[in-house]
Design a protein around this motif. Structure first.
Motif, PDB file in Angstrom:
ATOM      1  N   THR A 202      22.879  44.738 -17.126  1.00 19.31           N
ATOM      2  CA  THR A 202      22.863  44.827 -15.666  1.00 19.31           C
ATOM      3  C   THR A 202      22.757  43.436 -15.070  1.00 19.31           C
ATOM      4  O   THR A 202      21.978  42.598 -15.554  1.00 19.31           O
ATOM      5  N   PHE A 203      23.555  43.195 -14.035  1.00 21.01           N
ATOM      6  CA  PHE A 203      23.515  41.912 -13.328  1.00 21.01           C
ATOM      7  C   PHE A 203      23.415  42.196 -11.835  1.00 21.01           C
ATOM      8  O   PHE A 203      24.182  43.002 -11.294  1.00 21.01           O
ATOM      9  N   ALA A 204      22.457  41.533 -11.161  1.00 21.85           N
ATOM     10  CA  ALA A 204      22.264  41.707  -9.722  1.00 21.85           C
ATOM     11  C   ALA A 204      22.883  40.541  -8.980  1.00 21.85           C
ATOM     12  O   ALA A 204      22.662  39.371  -9.347  1.00 21.85           O
ATOM     13  N   LEU A 205      23.661  40.841  -7.956  1.00 26.27           N
ATOM     14  CA  LEU A 205      24.264  39.807  -7.127  1.00 26.27           C
ATOM     15  C   LEU A 205      23.225  39.347  -6.111  1.00 26.27           C
ATOM     16  O   LEU A 205      23.165  39.838  -4.984  1.00 26.27           O
ATOM     17  N   THR A 206      22.411  38.406  -6.493  1.00 24.61           N
ATOM     18  CA  THR A 206      21.296  37.955  -5.678  1.00 24.61           C
ATOM     19  C   THR A 206      21.801  37.293  -4.401  1.00 24.61           C
ATOM     20  O   THR A 206      22.724  36.478  -4.429  1.00 24.61           O
ATOM     21  N   GLY A 207      21.161  37.677  -3.302  1.00 21.03           N
ATOM     22  CA  GLY A 207      21.508  37.074  -2.013  1.00 21.03           C
ATOM     23  C   GLY A 207      22.530  37.842  -1.226  1.00 21.03           C
ATOM     24  O   GLY A 207      22.846  37.482  -0.091  1.00 21.03           O
ATOM     25  N   ASP A 208      23.097  38.905  -1.803  1.00 22.66           N
ATOM     26  CA  ASP A 208      24.130  39.682  -1.129  1.00 22.66           C
ATOM     27  C   ASP A 208      23.631  41.061  -0.726  1.00 22.66           C
ATOM     28  O   ASP A 208      24.410  42.005  -0.599  1.00 22.66           O
ATOM     29  N   SER A 209      22.348  41.214  -0.523  1.00 24.42           N
ATOM     30  CA  SER A 209      21.812  42.534  -0.214  1.00 24.42           C
ATOM     31  C   SER A 209      22.330  43.066   1.114  1.00 24.42           C
ATOM     32  O   SER A 209      22.415  44.278   1.320  1.00 24.42           O
ATOM     33  N   ALA A 210      22.700  42.160   2.034  1.00 27.58           N
ATOM     34  CA  ALA A 210      23.198  42.603   3.339  1.00 27.58           C
ATOM     35  C   ALA A 210      24.679  42.924   3.309  1.00 27.58           C
ATOM     36  O   ALA A 210      25.192  43.547   4.232  1.00 27.58           O
ATOM     37  N   HIS A 211      25.386  42.513   2.263  1.00 28.44           N
ATOM     38  CA  HIS A 211      26.826  42.712   2.213  1.00 28.44           C
ATOM     39  C   HIS A 211      27.146  44.184   1.993  1.00 28.44           C
ATOM     40  O   HIS A 211      26.583  44.832   1.107  1.00 28.44           O
ATOM     41  N   ASN A 212      28.046  44.706   2.806  1.00 25.82           N
ATOM     42  CA  ASN A 212      28.345  46.138   2.754  1.00 25.82           C
ATOM     43  C   ASN A 212      29.740  46.450   2.256  1.00 25.82           C
ATOM     44  O   ASN A 212      30.166  47.595   2.278  1.00 25.82           O
ATOM     45  N   GLN A 213      30.505  45.444   1.815  1.00 25.87           N
ATOM     46  CA  GLN A 213      31.831  45.681   1.254  1.00 25.87           C
ATOM     47  C   GLN A 213      32.036  44.771   0.052  1.00 25.87           C
ATOM     48  O   GLN A 213      31.446  43.689  -0.025  1.00 25.87           O
ATOM     49  N   ALA A 214      32.865  45.239  -0.869  1.00 34.45           N
ATOM     50  CA  ALA A 214      33.152  44.423  -2.040  1.00 34.45           C
ATOM     51  C   ALA A 214      34.559  44.688  -2.525  1.00 34.45           C
ATOM     52  O   ALA A 214      35.066  45.802  -2.392  1.00 34.45           O
ATOM     53  N   MET A 215      35.193  43.660  -3.072  1.00 35.46           N
ATOM     54  CA  MET A 215      36.500  43.773  -3.708  1.00 35.46           C
ATOM     55  C   MET A 215      36.380  43.188  -5.100  1.00 35.46           C
ATOM     56  O   MET A 215      35.798  42.111  -5.278  1.00 35.46           O
ATOM     57  N   VAL A 216      36.931  43.897  -6.081  1.00 36.41           N
ATOM     58  CA  VAL A 216      36.806  43.452  -7.463  1.00 36.41           C
ATOM     59  C   VAL A 216      38.173  43.408  -8.114  1.00 36.41           C
ATOM     60  O   VAL A 216      38.971  44.334  -7.955  1.00 36.41           O
ATOM     61  N   HIS A 217      38.419  42.323  -8.848  1.00 32.85           N
ATOM     62  CA  HIS A 217      39.683  42.196  -9.593  1.00 32.85           C
ATOM     63  C   HIS A 217      39.358  41.872 -11.042  1.00 32.85           C
ATOM     64  O   HIS A 217      38.611  40.952 -11.341  1.00 32.85           O
ATOM     65  N   TRP A 218      39.932  42.674 -11.923  1.00 32.23           N
ATOM     66  CA  TRP A 218      39.806  42.450 -13.365  1.00 32.23           C
ATOM     67  C   TRP A 218      41.216  42.338 -13.907  1.00 32.23           C
ATOM     68  O   TRP A 218      41.961  43.309 -13.956  1.00 32.23           O
ATOM     69  N   GLY A 683      26.571  49.744  -8.081  1.00 35.72           N
ATOM     70  CA  GLY A 683      25.625  50.563  -7.344  1.00 35.72           C
ATOM     71  C   GLY A 683      24.474  49.738  -6.824  1.00 35.72           C
ATOM     72  O   GLY A 683      24.522  48.502  -6.774  1.00 35.72           O
ATOM     73  N   HIS A 684      23.413  50.428  -6.452  1.00 31.62           N
ATOM     74  CA  HIS A 684      22.228  49.757  -5.935  1.00 31.62           C
ATOM     75  C   HIS A 684      21.024  50.657  -6.178  1.00 31.62           C
ATOM     76  O   HIS A 684      21.134  51.879  -6.223  1.00 31.62           O
ATOM     77  N   VAL A 685      19.871  50.007  -6.367  1.00 34.82           N
ATOM     78  CA  VAL A 685      18.649  50.740  -6.643  1.00 34.82           C
ATOM     79  C   VAL A 685      18.130  51.412  -5.391  1.00 34.82           C
ATOM     80  O   VAL A 685      17.669  52.551  -5.412  1.00 34.82           O
ATOM     81  N   SER A 686      18.203  50.702  -4.266  1.00 34.24           N
ATOM     82  CA  SER A 686      17.816  51.266  -2.981  1.00 34.24           C
ATOM     83  C   SER A 686      18.877  50.877  -1.970  1.00 34.24           C
ATOM     84  O   SER A 686      19.787  50.093  -2.265  1.00 34.24           O
ATOM     85  N   HIS A 687      18.729  51.392  -0.781  1.00 31.80           N
ATOM     86  CA  HIS A 687      19.773  51.171   0.206  1.00 31.80           C
ATOM     87  C   HIS A 687      19.857  49.728   0.670  1.00 31.80           C
ATOM     88  O   HIS A 687      20.845  49.327   1.266  1.00 31.80           O
ATOM     89  N   ARG A 688      18.829  48.943   0.445  1.00 26.72           N
ATOM     90  CA  ARG A 688      18.843  47.568   0.914  1.00 26.72           C
ATOM     91  C   ARG A 688      18.675  46.563  -0.228  1.00 26.72           C
ATOM     92  O   ARG A 688      18.310  45.420  -0.002  1.00 26.72           O
ATOM     93  N   SER A 689      18.971  46.994  -1.403  1.00 26.23           N
ATOM     94  CA  SER A 689      18.865  46.095  -2.548  1.00 26.23           C
ATOM     95  C   SER A 689      20.197  45.403  -2.802  1.00 26.23           C
ATOM     96  O   SER A 689      21.220  45.744  -2.217  1.00 26.23           O
TER      97      SER A 689
END
Length: 1221
Positions: A202-218, A683-689
């Motif tokens: 598991t890796f947490a994107l620290t500092g982005d707790s307020a961000h509500n959208q994400a785009m991922v490219h693999w 995902g997220h552990v809580s709604h503001r994590s």
């Protein structure tokens, strides 16, 4: 419902269908339009997940036709901008979504285009973080969202995702199954030592707790690089306010934040990847802050920034050239780059949104050719040199706006005529031909579903349908269509897009599923031969608990949900894979019809012959190891930590934990390619994590590589019938008991053996319908003899037997010769069915423009039939045969008028003539209303509308008088009217000609008695006269002020007349308080005396003094209201008549403008009452040409004899709308 063609992107839609519910990149699957428009109803945050797919492209699974998996926006439609919610201007997403779902209204044909080579690969999930308000532009307003309760709320209190108009109360309910699930999670927490676990990190994107959208490219293809762009979208501002770029080089185990490399203050909006080179990355900045591109050539390790001078709405990558890109700007301009965005050049202006396409190798002449729609025209031009000189015009004439679609080897356009659309198709870039549906189909709406395998599948909503469509299939040319299935269900998407319940199964050619409405019940049907035959699905024999299910066809059967939603937790799903033929997972119900309650999950391992129930609730299923294993994740709004695995095609499921603490799952990204052994859960552990990225490596659960003995042959069949699509197919499948890794080297192996042709390999030909006994007979409206229509251009024709072989059917022998059309020589016959139309389908045209006439002959020997076209203007041409005029006949009309155009087809056996009445018009430039300034009560006056040019064709005049609510409509430019009340009346006239409507308005003062007299001025006034209405109005007021010194101002009206030299007219009204209603003669003499003595003056500007005096000759009275007439008055009347005749002859000779009236003069020997038709001070026209002649006694006029000045409207009497040689 608006009428039009809609092109539903099949391959890209198939991608999303499987991606969202199989959680992996899809192979060649689904053509359902349901998969075209996915609802973005996710709980949790918004996440756009993009991934590559290493599948074999080019068929239904070809997401973009270029090897790219389609990128979808919030509604699931393909989009050039992956995230519609990330900008305040969402046209980039809407425009492409409209390509897929847009209805081409009557004016436009929404042929959805399978956008080739568009955008980077990927699947996109859009989720909404709790607390976000509103929706991003272009997103549905009824998104599923989690409860906005704080993170401390107990899990059982969290709300279920709410759909549509769900109330807050219902949204807060948690089903008992969810409560049981939560208790189960707690129970398993006490025995985690014994539970099966997966290898994960598991890796947490620290500092982005307020961000509500994400785009991922693999990028995949043996690459371990993953790029993730997270954003904070402010719904109140409608823009992105923060962004972070993350990069992983170890398959998602750890991530590095790259904000410093791209610029700490740089706000990123979108991410693109070249479909031909995954190492090339493109990032777009938020245009609200700056308009720039960041380009990387090393999989996002380093970036270079380039400034843009336009705002990109959508991008289109070339299918082969990795650096070639088309960009559509916000100002309807199309730009191109051949350096992967480093430099741009303008290609064309006024391009229709998303109506531009790259050329296709083998069909177009040049690889750099661009197909585009501009100003309702279909044109082609070169990438680097798009000038008028090298533009092509494949379709002759205008098309409906937003109707061009270039798809595979077909091009579709729509032209509406007479209120009905005509759909045209071109195959292999050949000439355009009208699409032939059964005669009385009368479509209200039309979607092109698929163009694969050299045929077109269209969904047509007919005149008597509301929520269903009929499926039609064409032959190879895409011209002639026959019915495949009636009353297929449809539903309206969140933004007005239509979704069709049709699904193409991946891996098995010719296999489709469809939901059909029958007796107000929706039932699921299956076909194995591309719609030739359909049957219901046999329900499972037992349920999960081993209880027997009593379900007998046709009263009871299995029904499946074929629609797809972007929310994998709350909606039904269906998934199949190219690498796992015969395995289909779907949600549905058992009974008489499809229901939304009691939904369970079902699976088939033998291509729909038998089904098994695998879950009694909804799950999302992921195909692992090319279908060798299946992963299931339960739909729930609650946090989870388990998933299920099956190694035997869904017969047995084992529960595994993927994390130590429960996680709200926002989305899943599978490793690109068919193998898919690594998966990332977002995902997220809580709604503001912070975002939690859980990487799961499934390789540890397989103990060995598969060997040949792990596989068994499997015969494809339909209830025992092995000959499907003309062949027997045997596939190699993994044994259900084998627990091994197939790996990247595995490929689907199929052995095929051709079958003898039978009647089931043939469908009814165009114009034929299938009877109850299965035979094809002619429809009542169809004449089989008309099948010789090709004789109009050829010497032979195919004489239909009423049958045609199903496209891609590979049967041989058997009844092939009996059912195949036979080529025969064309019979000798008189011409029949002659048609004459304009290329634009209109009955109007303008002068000096090319009018293209199209002539069609339904029957007759075209090579021996001559065509004579008479254009009605004295020109006629004869052509030796029909083929010589296939591209149309062009003609230019020089004069306005209505022309009788005729076409005559003639050969030795007879002739036929058809007529067309063409209106040639000219653009109406201006209108001027000529009306008197003062009129006599209860006396008829003439009002004239003067047009420029004088001859514009057929026009309609609409007149409004005073407060009358009903207008007077005439076809003439003059009208007589009587004012019955004294006071001020307003006259308005409108002129309608073609698409132009112009109007003018005048004010008329109505009185019972008055006197009038012409005024002249010192010549220096002409030097300051600009001859505009406002100047005349101001000077009239000044003149009146200078004259009221000798009289009551209410008794005086003054108006300055248009033209030079400057002249005016004053009107003396009676003072009814002092007289009997007639103007005071003494007062008139006083005014004239003051004028004759040059006592009336005014200052125009410092140093410019103007003298006003009475003209020596005055205009004749319009009306003589006195009752006594002396003999001299009658003599004067006769004199005026003679003068009038002379003026009339001069007028006819000089071709004066019609509608200007000359009034006879009547003069009493005792008093001179001059009641003249004057000009309004608000830019009116003198009512009689004699005024100018009377003024010549004061100062000579140096004007052309054939020119008259009317208000501000200067026109040559010879001016007409003509074309000069």
């Amino acid at each position: 419902m608006e009428r039009g063609i809609r092109y539903c992107r099949v391959n890209a839609f198939c991608t999303l269908l499987l991606v969202l519910f199989a959680w992996v990149p899809v192979t060649k699957t689904v053509i359902t339009c349901r998969s075209c428009h996915l609802l973005d109803k996710w709980s949790g945050r918004e996440i756009l997940v993009r991934m590559d797919s290493g599948v074999d492209f080019g068929k239904v699974g070809d997401k973009n036709g270029d090897g790219s998996t389609a990128l979808f926006n919030s509604a699931g439609a393909e989009t050039g901008q992956p995230d519609c919610g990330a900008t305040d201007n969402c046209e980039h997403a809407h425009s492409v979504r409209k390509r897929n779902t847009d209805r081409l209204r009557s004016e436009k044909m929404p042929l959805d285009d399978k956008r080739k080579s568009m955008r980077s690969y990927g699947k996109v999930y859009i989720l909404k973080r709790p607390g976000s308000q509103g929706s991003a532009p272009g997103e549905p307003h009824h998104r599923v969202r989690r409860s906005t309760q704080g993170p401390g709320s107990p899990p059982s209190a969290r709300s279920l995702p709410a759909f549509g108009n769900s109330t807050a109360q219902s949204a807060r309910r948690v089903p008992r199954s969810d409560l049981r699930w939560n208790r189960e999670e707690r129970r398993t927490a006490t025995s985690r030592q014994e539970e099966l676990k997966l290898t994960s990190s598991t890796f947490a994107l620290t500092g982005d707790s307020a961000h509500n959208q994400a785009m991922v490219h693999w990028s995949g293809q043996n690459s371990s690089v993953i790029l993730m762009l997270t954003k904070l979208y402010d719904f109140n501002l409608g823009s992105v306010t923060e962004s972070s770029l993350w990069r992983s080089t170890d398959y998602g185990t750890t991530y590095e934040k790259l904000n410093e490399k791209v610029g700490v203050k740089t706000i990123l909006s979108y991410l693109y990847v070249s479909p031909n080179n995954k190492r090339k990355i493109m990032l777009l900045t938020d245009p609200e802050v700056e308009s720039s591109l960041l380009i990387s050539s090393d999989e996002g390790a380093t970036y270079q920034k380039y400034r843009l001078n336009f705002y990109i709405l959508s991008l289109l990558f070339h299918p082969e050239q990795e650096d070639w890109i088309l960009a559509y700007g916000h100002d309807q301009k199309l730009y191109s780059s051949v350096e992967f965005g480093r430099r741009w050049q303008l290609v064309h202006e006024r391009v229709a949104p998303n109506r531009f396409y790259w050329s296709k190798l083998g069909l177009d002449k040049e690889p750099g050719l661009i197909h585009l729609e501009t100003k309702a025209l279909y044109v082609t031009c070169k990438l680097q040199n798009c000038t008028d000189a090298n533009k092509g015009k494949p379709f002759p004439g205008y098309i409906d706006p937003n109707s061009l679609v270039v798809q595979d080897e077909y091009v579709f356009v729509q032209v509406s005529t007479g209120g009905r659309p005509i759909y045209y198709v071109s195959s292999r870039r050949d000439v355009f031909t009208p699409m032939k549906l059964p005669k009385y189909t009368l479509p209200k709406d039309l979607h092109v579903i698929s163009t694969d395998e050299n045929r077109v599948v269209a969904a047509v909503q007919e005149w008597n349908q509301n929520d269903t469509y009929n499926l039609y299939v064409s032959e190879a040319g895409g011209i002639y269509y026959t019915l495949a299935l009636e009353n297929v269900m449809s539903s309206m998407g969140p933004e007005g897009n239509v979704m069709i319940d049709l699904y193409e199964v991946a891996g098995i050619k010719g296999m489709f599923l469809a939901n059909k409405k029958q007796n107000n019940e929706v039932k699921t049907y299956i076909t194995y031969n591309k719609g030739r035959d359909w049957r219901l699905l046999q329900a499972p024999s037992g349920d999960l608990r081993g209880n027997r299910i009593h379900c007998m066809l046709p009263y009871c059967s299995l029904h499946l949900h074929l629609q797809v939603s972007a929310n994998p937790y709350t909606s039904g799903n269906i998934a199949s894979r190219e690498s796992a033929p015969g395995i289909i997972v779907a949600s549905g119900s058992i009974g008489a019809e499809l229901t939304s309650s009691n939904v369970s999950m079902f699976i088939t391992s033998d291509a729909g012959n038998t089904w098994r129930q695998i879950f009694d609730e909804e799950y999302s299923v992921l195909y692992l190891d090319q279908g060798g294993a299946l992963v299931a994740i339960r739909h729930t709004p609650l946090p989870i930590r388990h998933l299920w695995l099956s190694f035997d095609e869904g017969r047995l499921w084992n529960k595994y934990s993927f994390t130590s603490s429960p996680l709200f799952v926002d989305g899943v990204l599978g490793e690109p390619g068919e193998e898919t052994l690594i998966m990332t859960i977002f995902g997220h552990v809580s709604h503001r994590s912070e975002w939690q990225l859980v990487k799961i490596d499934f390789r540890s659960i397989f103990n060995r590589r598969c060997i040949e003995s792990d596989y068994v042959p499997w015969d494809l069949h339909d209830q025992g019938e092995r000959c499907l699509m003309g062949v027997k197919r045997v596939y190699r499948k993994l044994k259900p008991i084998a627990r091994c890794v197939m790996g990247k080297t595995y490929s689907v192996t199929m052995i095929s053996e051709p079958c003898d042709c039978t009647e089931s390999d043939f469908e009814c030909d165009y114009g034929f319908e299938r009877r109850a006994d299965g035979k094809c007979t002619p429809a009542f409206w169809f004449l089989p003899s008309s099948m010789s229509r090709t004789c109009t251009t050829e010497h032979t024709f195919l004489n239909s037997t009423g049958y045609r072989k199903v496209v891609s059917n590979n049967c041989t022998g058997g009844v092939m010769e009996q059912f195949t059309a036979r080529r025969q020589p064309c019979p000798s016959q008189a011409p029949r069915g002659l048609h004459l139309v304009t290329s634009e389908g209109k009955l109007t045209a303008t002068t000096a423009s090319n009018v293209t006439f199209l002539v069609f002959l339904e029957e007759g020997d075209g090579s021996k039939t001559s065509i004579t076209v008479d254009f009605g203007d004295g020109n006629a041409f004869t052509y030796s045969n029909v083929s010589s005029i296939e591209d149309g006949i062009k003609h230019i009309y020089k004069n306005v008028g209505i022309y009788r155009v005729s076409a005559t087809a003639e050969n030795t056996l007879g002739s036929e003539t058809v007529l067309l009445f063409l209106h040639i018009t000219c653009q109406l430039e201006s209108i001027h209303l000529s009306a008197p300034f003062v009129a006599v009560k209860n006396k008829e006056v003439n009002l004239t509308a003067v047009l420029s040019p004088s001859q514009v064709g057929t026009v309609t005049y609409i007149w409004w008088f005073g407060n009358n609510s009903e207008p007077v409509i005439t076809l003439e430019g003059s009208v007589a009217f009587t004012f019955s009340r004294e006071g001020i009346s307003v006259v308005t006239v409108q002129v309608s000609g073609g698409n132009t409507i112009l109007q003018d308005r005048k004010t008329v003062a109505v009185h019972e008695y008055f006197r009038s007299h012409l005024l002249a001025f010192s010549s220096n006034l002409d030097d300051h006269n600009p001859d505009v209405a406002e100047w005349r109005l101001d000077v009239s007021r000044v003149i009146k002020t200078s004259m009221v010194q000798v009289m009551n101002p209410e008794q005086l009206l003054v108006t300055v007349l248009p033209g030079l030299p400057t002249a005016a007219e004053f009107f003396l009204l009676p003072d009814k308080q002092l007289t009997e209603g007639k103007p005071d003669k003494t007062l008139s003499e006083l005014v004239l005396s003051a004028l004759n003595q040059n006592l009336v003056q005014f200052t125009l500007r410092p140093g410019v003094q103007i003298t006003v005096y009475a003209a020596h000759l005055s205009a004749a009275p319009l009306v003589d209201t006195s009752e006594n007439h002396s003999g001299s008055a009658m003599l004067m009347l006769l004199s005026v008549v003679v003068v009038g005749l002379a003026v009339f002859l001069i007028y006819k000779f000089k071709r004066k403008i019609p509608g200007l009236h000359v009034y006879a003069a009547m003069q009493d020997e005792k008093e001179q009452e001059m009641i003249q038709s004057p000009v309004s001070p608000t830019d009116s026209t003198p009512s009689c040409s004699s005024q100018r002649e009377l003024l010549t006694s004061l100062e000579p006029l140096d004007t052309e004899p054939n020119t008259q000045t009317i208000g501000e409207y200067h026109t040559d009497s010879k001016k007409e709308c003509t074309s000069l040689d």
